[in-house]
Scaffold this active site. Structure first.
Site, PDB file in Angstrom:
ATOM      1  N   ASN A  37      33.917  47.038  35.911  1.00 12.19           N
ATOM      2  CA  ASN A  37      33.057  46.519  34.855  1.00 12.19           C
ATOM      3  C   ASN A  37      33.512  47.173  33.559  1.00 12.19           C
ATOM      4  OD1 ASN A  37      31.519  45.347  36.923  1.00 12.19           O
ATOM      5  ND2 ASN A  37      30.113  47.081  37.002  1.00 12.19           N
TER       6      ASN A  37
ATOM      7  N   HIS B  55      37.080  53.369  34.457  1.00  9.52           N
ATOM      8  CA  HIS B  55      36.976  53.582  35.902  1.00  9.52           C
ATOM      9  C   HIS B  55      36.815  52.250  36.619  1.00  9.52           C
ATOM     10  CE1 HIS B  55      32.738  53.178  34.764  1.00  9.52           C
ATOM     11  NE2 HIS B  55      32.458  52.912  36.036  1.00  9.52           N
TER      12      HIS B  55
ATOM     13  N   HIS C  69      53.675  35.345  49.031  1.00  9.55           N
ATOM     14  CA  HIS C  69      52.481  35.240  49.845  1.00  9.55           C
ATOM     15  C   HIS C  69      52.142  36.573  50.516  1.00  9.55           C
ATOM     16  CE1 HIS C  69      49.415  33.454  52.353  1.00  9.55           C
ATOM     17  NE2 HIS C  69      49.886  34.221  53.330  1.00  9.55           N
TER      18      HIS C  69
HETATM   19 ZN   LIG Z   1      49.907  32.244  49.737  1.00  2.00          ZN
END
Ligand SMILES: [Zn+2]
Ligand SMILES: [Zn+2]
Ligand SMILES: [Zn+2]
Length: 325
Positions: free
Chosen positions: A145, A158, A232
Site C-alpha cells: 500500500n 514497505h 510462462h
Molecule cells: Zn503463461
C-alpha cells in the site's frame, strides 16, 4: 452463498467510539519504527540482509523482514476447521510479515535503485519459500500500500506478506477462467494476453527482455497496470534471477511513469501467484497488478461488482508511454 471468508480480528477489537480515530495520518519519520536505529521498536526480525554481518535486530541491514505488530493472522495454534450449525469457521492460522524495503525513510519505490528493488523482491521470494513448507498454509499474498489513501499507515517504504489457510477469491476466479481457457485451447490465457498485447501494442506501457507492463483490456480502475513475465511460470518464487532483475527495472519505470503522469498517486500493488498445493503449472501465470487510487469505489461498484473506469486503457497506456524517464 458465495463461499466468502472473513477474518474477525479480536486482537484489533474496536468499540464503537474507537472508529473515529481511524483517520489518523500516516506516521512520519520522527517516530517511524522502520527506520534504521529503531530496530527494537518492531517485533523480532525473521530475515535481514546485512552485507557487513552483525547480530539480528541491529543496524547495518539493507532489507529487513519482521512480523507485523498487529497481525491479521498468527502462526501459533492448530488449524481447527469446524462446523457452526450451517456455517463454517476456522482459527486464524497464518503469518503476517512486513518487508522493510530500505533503511531509508525517504526512498519510495520510484527512488530506489533497481538493485534495491530486486533485493526486497528476493526477500519476498525467500519468505515465500520458507512459509510454504508449512502444510497448513495454502496461499501467500504479497502486497504494497503506497500513500495514506491506499491504506498505508506508515510512510516508510514497505511491503506486506500474509500467508493464508485458504485461497483468496480473486485467485480462485482467475484460476477458474485460466482453467476454462486451457481446457479449450491448451494454452495459458496469460501467455495469450502477453502475445496479443505485444502484437497489438496499443495497451503496452513498456517492456524489457523478461517482462511487459500493460494497461489490461478491461481495467477496473483508471491507469490500472499489470506487469507480467514473458516466460510462462505459475509461481513468483520459482522465477529466475534475471527475471527479478527485469521485474525490478520495469516496476521502477512503471511507478515513475505513474508518478509523473498523475502527480504521485497513492496505489496498491498486489502479487498474483499460484496457490501452493494445486497442480496449476501449465494453467496459471504469476503477475503483478498495480491499482492507482484515483477514483472512489462507491455504492455502484459494491452493489454490482463491476467498475466504472473513466480512462480507456489505450489512453492510459499512451499517457504513460509518453512520460520521459
Ligand atoms: Zn503463461
Ligand atoms: Zn522510517
Ligand atoms: Zn491477477
Amino acid at each position: 452463498m458465495t463461499g466468502r471468508w472473513v477474518i474477525i480480528s479480536t486482537d484489533r477489537q474496536k468499540r464503537p467510539h474507537d472508529f473515529h480515530f481511524e483517520r489518523a495520518t500516516a506516521m512520519g519519520r520522527d517516530r517511524c519504527p522502520f527506520c534504521a536505529g529503531r530496530e527494537a521498536m518492531t517485533p523480532s526480525e525473521v530475515l535481514a540482509y546485512r552485507p557487513g554481518g552483525g547480530p539480528p535486530n541491529t543496524t547495518g541491514w539493507e532489507v529487513r523482514v519482521v512480523s507485523n505488530k498487529f497481525p491479521a493472522l498468527q502462526v501459533e495454534g492448530t488449524l481447527d476447521r469446524e462446523g457452526d450449525g450451517m456455517f463454517d469457521k476456522m482459527s486464524g492460522i497464518g503469518a503476517h510479515e512486513v518487508i522493510i524495503e530500505t533503511p531509508d525513510h525517504d526512498r519510495p519505490l520510484a527512488l530506489q535503485s533497481e538493485i534495491e528493488i530486486e533485493r526486497w523482491l528476493w526477500a519476498c521470494r525467500e519468505r515465500i519459500l520458507d512459509l510454504k513448507r508449512d502444510f497448513r498454509l495454502k496461499y501467500i499474498l504479497v502486497f504494497k500500500n503506497h500513500g495514506a489513501a491506499a491504506g498505508a499507515t506508515l510512510e516508510h517504504p514497505h511491503a506486506q506478506l500474509i500467508a493464508l489457510p485458504i485461497v483468496p477469491d480473486f485467485v480462485r476466479e482467475e484460476l477458474e477462467g485460466a482453467r476454462r481457457h486451457y481446457a479449450v485451447k491448451e494454452r495459458c490465457v496469460f501467455c495469450d494476453i502477453v502475445h496479443q498485447e505485444l502484437r497489438d501494442d496499443r495497451r503496452v506501457i513498456q517492456e524489457n527482455t523478461d517482462a511487459v507492463a500493460i494497461a489490461p483490456y478491461a481495467p477496473r480502475f483508471a491507469f490500472e497496470t499489470w506487469v507480467l513475465p514473458k516466460r510462462h511460470g505459475a509461481r513468483f518464487e520459482e522465477a529466475a534471477k534475471h527475471e527479478y532483475e527485469s521485474l525490478a527495472r520495469l516496476l521502477k519505470a512503471v511507478v515513475q511513469r505513474l508518478n509523473r503522469a498523475l502527480e504521485m498517486p497513492p496505489f496498491n500493488l498486489v502479487l498474483h501467484t499460484a496457490p501452493f498445493a494445486e497442480e496449476v503449472a501449465d494453467v496459471y501465470h504469476w503477475h503483478i497488478e498495480i491499482m492507482p487510487k484515483l477514483t472512489r469505489v462507491a455504492g455502484f461498484e459494491w452493489g454490482t461488482g463491476f467498475y466504472i473506469n473513466p480512462t480507456p486503457p489505450e489512453e492510459a497506456a499512451q499517457v504513460l508511454r509518453a512520460v520521459r524517464l
